[in-house]
Write a protein that holds these residues in place. Structure first.
Motif, PDB file in Angstrom:
ATOM      1  N   HIS A 171     -33.184 -20.533  -2.580  1.00  0.00           N
ATOM      2  CA  HIS A 171     -32.810 -21.327  -1.620  1.00  0.00           C
ATOM      3  C   HIS A 171     -33.675 -21.259  -0.899  1.00  0.00           C
ATOM      4  CE1 HIS A 171     -28.500 -20.752  -3.221  1.00  0.00           C
ATOM      5  NE2 HIS A 171     -29.071 -19.054  -3.752  1.00  0.00           N
TER       6      HIS A 171
ATOM      7  N   PRO B 193     -31.007 -26.113   5.473  1.00  0.00           N
ATOM      8  CA  PRO B 193     -31.069 -26.391   4.665  1.00  0.00           C
ATOM      9  C   PRO B 193     -31.120 -27.675   5.779  1.00  0.00           C
ATOM     10  CG  PRO B 193     -29.256 -25.424   3.789  1.00  0.00           C
ATOM     11  CD  PRO B 193     -29.696 -24.985   5.426  1.00  0.00           C
TER      12      PRO B 193
ATOM     13  N   ALA C 211     -31.336 -30.058  -5.360  1.00  0.00           N
ATOM     14  CA  ALA C 211     -31.490 -30.268  -3.563  1.00  0.00           C
ATOM     15  C   ALA C 211     -30.109 -31.109  -3.637  1.00  0.00           C
ATOM     16  CB  ALA C 211     -33.014 -29.957  -2.647  1.00  0.00           C
TER      17      ALA C 211
ATOM     18  N   TYR D 206     -28.767 -29.080   0.316  1.00  0.00           N
ATOM     19  CA  TYR D 206     -30.122 -29.166  -0.010  1.00  0.00           C
ATOM     20  C   TYR D 206     -30.564 -27.521   0.621  1.00  0.00           C
ATOM     21  CZ  TYR D 206     -30.634 -34.052   1.128  1.00  0.00           C
ATOM     22  OH  TYR D 206     -31.503 -35.588   1.029  1.00  0.00           O
ATOM     23  N   SER D 207     -30.046 -26.313   0.394  1.00  0.00           N
ATOM     24  CA  SER D 207     -29.556 -25.339  -0.027  1.00  0.00           C
ATOM     25  C   SER D 207     -30.071 -24.492  -0.118  1.00  0.00           C
ATOM     26  CB  SER D 207     -27.953 -24.915   0.440  1.00  0.00           C
ATOM     27  OG  SER D 207     -27.130 -24.659  -0.083  1.00  0.00           O
TER      28      SER D 207
END
Lengths: 668, 181
Positions: free
Chosen positions: A210, A214, B32, B39-40
């Motif tokens: 993770h 993001p 992702a 995308y986390s």
């Protein structure tokens, strides 16, 4: 929730055969980042200086970098750390490839091996299932061969394998750990793996990694990708081709080897062959490379193609990168065909491509000069190439003279005596160096060779051009898009740097400027080694996509703790100093901080003394190269200064004394 | 609805295995992009593109996740191309019981490439600067989009789950989820 890292290490006690998954302290990540940084912390805490490299108490740590396994392009390095049998100091060799991300996906940041297995084993990490398996059937097998056999027997074609060959099993002091297209070669870490009875570490992971923010993180990654493409389309003018682009030196790609073959030394780092590169040789070598090179290949998540698959007629395929292309060729005064052939065997045996050819050339030099006798080399072939194969086989088996040579040139020379020491002439801290002998002292390189504790020049140089540009207009053009500098003053240093005259080497850059330049270059390597970033996209090439201005953002958005340029620099300084402290505790001092005597013809003892004095002060080290109590405490390394005082390495009040002495010096 | 024609854009990815250098950035970015939230996280084992990769034999084949197959196929032929032997599976897009490809690692649910809907181009293409993957688009007349397609997708997913866990368990799970809502 941990970001970028998994928050777990695997602790493997090989003596007892026990395996434990241990949660790590997030505070350590903030202080030491990861990779090299946290490795150094573990080594300091758990391996006291009395521990010998081949003691069960020595640790062998395989660590992914902090950002490995995230989408950051080129972030795929495994940092292997232990106490080196050759230097007796901390070794932290690294490898690219696919191992580190796979380890992260399996759920671990590090594998920490301690103890010794009674029988040869391999470690099989399959997500949460980890076991030690019998490897007796792999004894004596090549490193690449071993990886293939293991993947087959586990029916896991996607497992990544880091393995040793016969050299590691037999504790050759320059044995490597091989992993497909990559290897961790320097410092003899493969010998420690062999000593621990571990043939391979095999890993397969299918879990998520993770990142904290993001969208921000992806923006940063996209910027890097765009910049890589920009740099690939716009090589830097005015420098030789291997310095113009990104990546490791593109040795697998280039045909023109005039520069290496005519400027680097042949044999035991002694003979320069000007005029070697003729049209005929160029044609022959091009043919050889084109015939043997099947494909240019990459490491995990990287568009650069620094490696290649090499298939020499009649030999198994192997993979290669960088300068090993030429080291065997030049060590043996031979041609590229020989170099690529013997490298196949050397890769399976698992030896360092820098040290091995020099050790062999050194052995033959001793024979030519009567220090070793013909009887020491029974049944050795007459031809040079045959002799190299002969010696390689003897060394990795530790047979006859090979047993002595397997300890590297420094220890071999000591054991042989009879003047052999003069022939082990290309070492720093007992470790063989690139075969380079130059004319005029370069003050920046003097400091880097002297104090670079990775003991390899390519692992400290990079950000500042290696030589001045002849014309000011070219320098002006160079600094225009040089946004990578940590401070504008570096542009001025470069603008004023002339090939000749008042502002030329060795007195320009000035001593103070040299300190700044060396510190910046070293810092970038240390950051890479904690994050797991390939130096080829960061600390090694000029104008790289990763630099001191975007790294803090990567860490903040990726790992989720606040970081700016100042705090990142401070963290890097912290674990860099800790590496120094580990080595100081093992006896390293100023006397060890020096390049080979004959590295430059023209030396300047007074200037060199001033460079080292000033750089030590700049780094917060005393005149013997020991970090001072004050600088240790300022970095939060109070536990180190306490230990130093307890061991008598530092004395209470020493800082005050040193300051008084320095003040006195200045008033003189 | 069936049979109604309309103009639509057909997206094709041209795959050049000679240009692939095996870096697997495509796998990384695919996983992702499809993470929740986007995308986390990433994890190539969740990717809808896979590089079938055997470096020592110089095999590099990027393959996209296609249809779900309940059973293993009958044929496992071998192809020799340019002197290199490929397993038929190396070119097959199916998420099937005979291999790990194209399944969520924890649930075993089948994965399928959706060409990164909403993006300018599939991200695997964007992240392959060597052009081993190239997007081609062309206009084609074809059957109009059928609202039933979505229904079909759901059914395929459920069927796969039922194959893995048995229909009863799926029913129970659906019932439980419905209660929560």
């Amino acid at each position: 929730m941990r970001y970028a890292e998994t928050g777990f290490n695997l602790e493997v006690d090989l003596t007892r055969g026990s395996i434990e998954k241990v949660a790590t302290n997030p505070k350590d990540t903030e202080l030491y980042l990861g990779g090299l940084g946290t490795n150094a912390k573990i080594l300091w805490d758990r391996v006291p200086p009395e521990v010998e490299p081949f003691s069960p108490e020595n640790l062998l740590i395989f660590s992914a970098g902090l950002l490995c396994g995230t989408p950051a392009t080129g972030c795929n390095r495994t940092i292997v750390t232990t106490i080196s049998p050759q230097t007796k100091l901390m070794a932290f060799s690294m490898m690219g490839g696919f191992f580190a991300p796979e380890l992260k996906y399996a759920g671990y940041d590090k594998v920490i091996l301690r103890g010794k297995s009674p029988d040869l084993v391999y470690l099989w990490i399959n997500n949460g299932t980890v076991e030690l398996r019998d490897a007796s059937h792999l004894k004596g097998r090549g490193a690449i061969e071993t990886a293939e056999i293991i993947r087959k027997e586990l029916k896991e074609p996607k497992a990544q394998v880091a393995a040793i060959g016969m050299a590691g099993e037999n504790r050759v002091f320059f044995a490597s750990i091989e992993q497909g297209r990559s290897s961790a070669s320097r410092g003899g870490i493969g010998a420690v793996m062999g000593d621990k009875g571990v043939k391979a570490i095999v890993v397969r992971g299918t879990q998520d990694i993770h990142v904290a923010k993001p969208a921000e993180y992806m923006d940063l990654c996209n910027e890097v990708m765009e910049y890589i493409q920009f740099r690939n389309d716009n090589p830097i003018p005015g420098v030789m081709p291997i310095l113009a682009g990104l990546g490791s030196p593109q040795e697998m790609k280039v045909h023109d080897e005039k520069w290496h073959t005519e400027n680097f030394m042949w044999g035991n780092s002694r003979t320069r062959r000007k005029g070697f590169w003729t049209d005929e040789i160029a044609r022959e070598w091009m043919e050889t490379l084109d015939k043997s090179r099947t494909r240019l290949i990459s490491c995990y998540n990287c568009p650069m193609t620094c490696g290649a698959t090499i298939s020499m007629p009649g030999l198994p395929t192997y993979m290669m990168k960088c300068f090993t292309k030429l080291t065997y060729t030049m060590g043996a005064f031979s041609d590229l065909d020989f170099g690529l052939k013997i490298a196949q065997r050397a890769t399976e045996y698992g030896v360092d491509g820098f040290s091995a050819p020099q050790v062999m050339a050194f052995g033959l030099e001793l024979l030519e000069n009567g220090i070793l006798a013909k009887a020491d080399f029974p049944d050795m072939p007459e031809d040079n190439e045959g002799r190299f194969y002969y010696l390689l086989d003897k060394i990795v088996r530790r047979e006859g003279v090979g047993d002595v040579l397997a300890d590297g040139t420094y220890w071999a020379a000591k054991a042989i005596g009879n003047g052999a020491e003069e022939y082990a002439h290309n070492n720093i801290k007992k470790h063989e160096q690139l075969p380079l002998k130059l004319s005029m002292l370069n003050p920046i390189y003097f400091l880097m060779y002297s104090t670079g504790e990775k003991m390899n020049i390519t692992q400290i140089e990079g950000q500042f051009p290696q030589a001045p540009y002849p014309k000011r207009e070219h320098r002006e053009a160079f600094v225009k898009d040089w946004h990578h500098v940590p401070d504008e003053k570096f542009k001025q240093y470069f603008l004023d740097w002339e090939p000749r005259g008042e502002k030329s080497m060795p007195f320009y850059p000035t001593v103070d400027m040299c300190c700044d330049i060396v510190d910046w270059q070293e810092k970038m390597h240390y950051i890479d080694d904690a994050l797991g970033m390939c130096a080829g996209l960061s600390s090694f090439p000029l104008k790289p996509p990763y630099h001191i201005h975007n790294y803090p953002k990567f860490i903040s958005a990726g790992a989720g703790f606040d970081m700016d340029e100042a705090s990142l620099s401070q963290a890097a300084k912290r674990y860099r100093t800790l590496v120094r402290a580990i080595n100081i505790r093992r006896g390293m001092r100023r006397k060890d901080d020096r390049p080979p005597k004959n590295h430059w013809k023209k030396r300047f003892p007074e200037l060199e003394k001033e460079l080292l004095d000033t750089y030590y002060r700049f780094k917060g080290w005393n005149n013997d190269g020991i970090p001072t109590k004050e600088s240790l405490d300022e970095l939060g390394l109070g536990y180190v200064s306490e230990d130093f005082v307890k061991r008598g390495i530092l004395t209470e009040g020493e800082d005050a004394l040193a300051e008084a002495a320095a003040a006195q010096q200045e008033t003189k | 609805m069936k049979g109604k024609k309309e103009k639509k854009t057909v997206k094709t990815i041209k795959i050049n295995v000679d240009k692939c250098n095996g870096c697997r950035a495509c796998e990384m970015i695919c996983s992702a992009f499809h993470a929740e939230p986007k995308y986390s996280s990433n994890n190539p084992a969740r990717s809808r593109i896979r590089i079938i990769r055997e470096p020592l034999r110089d095999l590099y084949v990027p393959v996209y996740a296609g249809e779900y197959a309940v059973a293993e196929c009958a044929g496992r032929d071998k192809y020799t191309i340019d002197g290199k032997e490929y397993d038929e599976c190396s070119f097959c897009r199916a998420s099937c019981p005979s291999r790990d490809e194209f399944k969520e690692p924890d649930s075993g649910l089948p994965l399928k490439c959706d060409m990164c809907e909403g993006e300018e181009e599939p991200l695997c293409v964007k992240w392959c600067p060597h052009d081993a993957l190239i997007l081609e688009q062309r206009e084609e007349e074809g059957e109009a989009l059928d609202p039933q397609d979505e229904q079909e997708d759901i059914e395929i997913g459920l069927e796969a789950l039922a194959d893995k866990y048995g229909l009863e368990k799926i029913k129970d799970a659906v019932a439980r989820i419905s209660k929560k809502d």
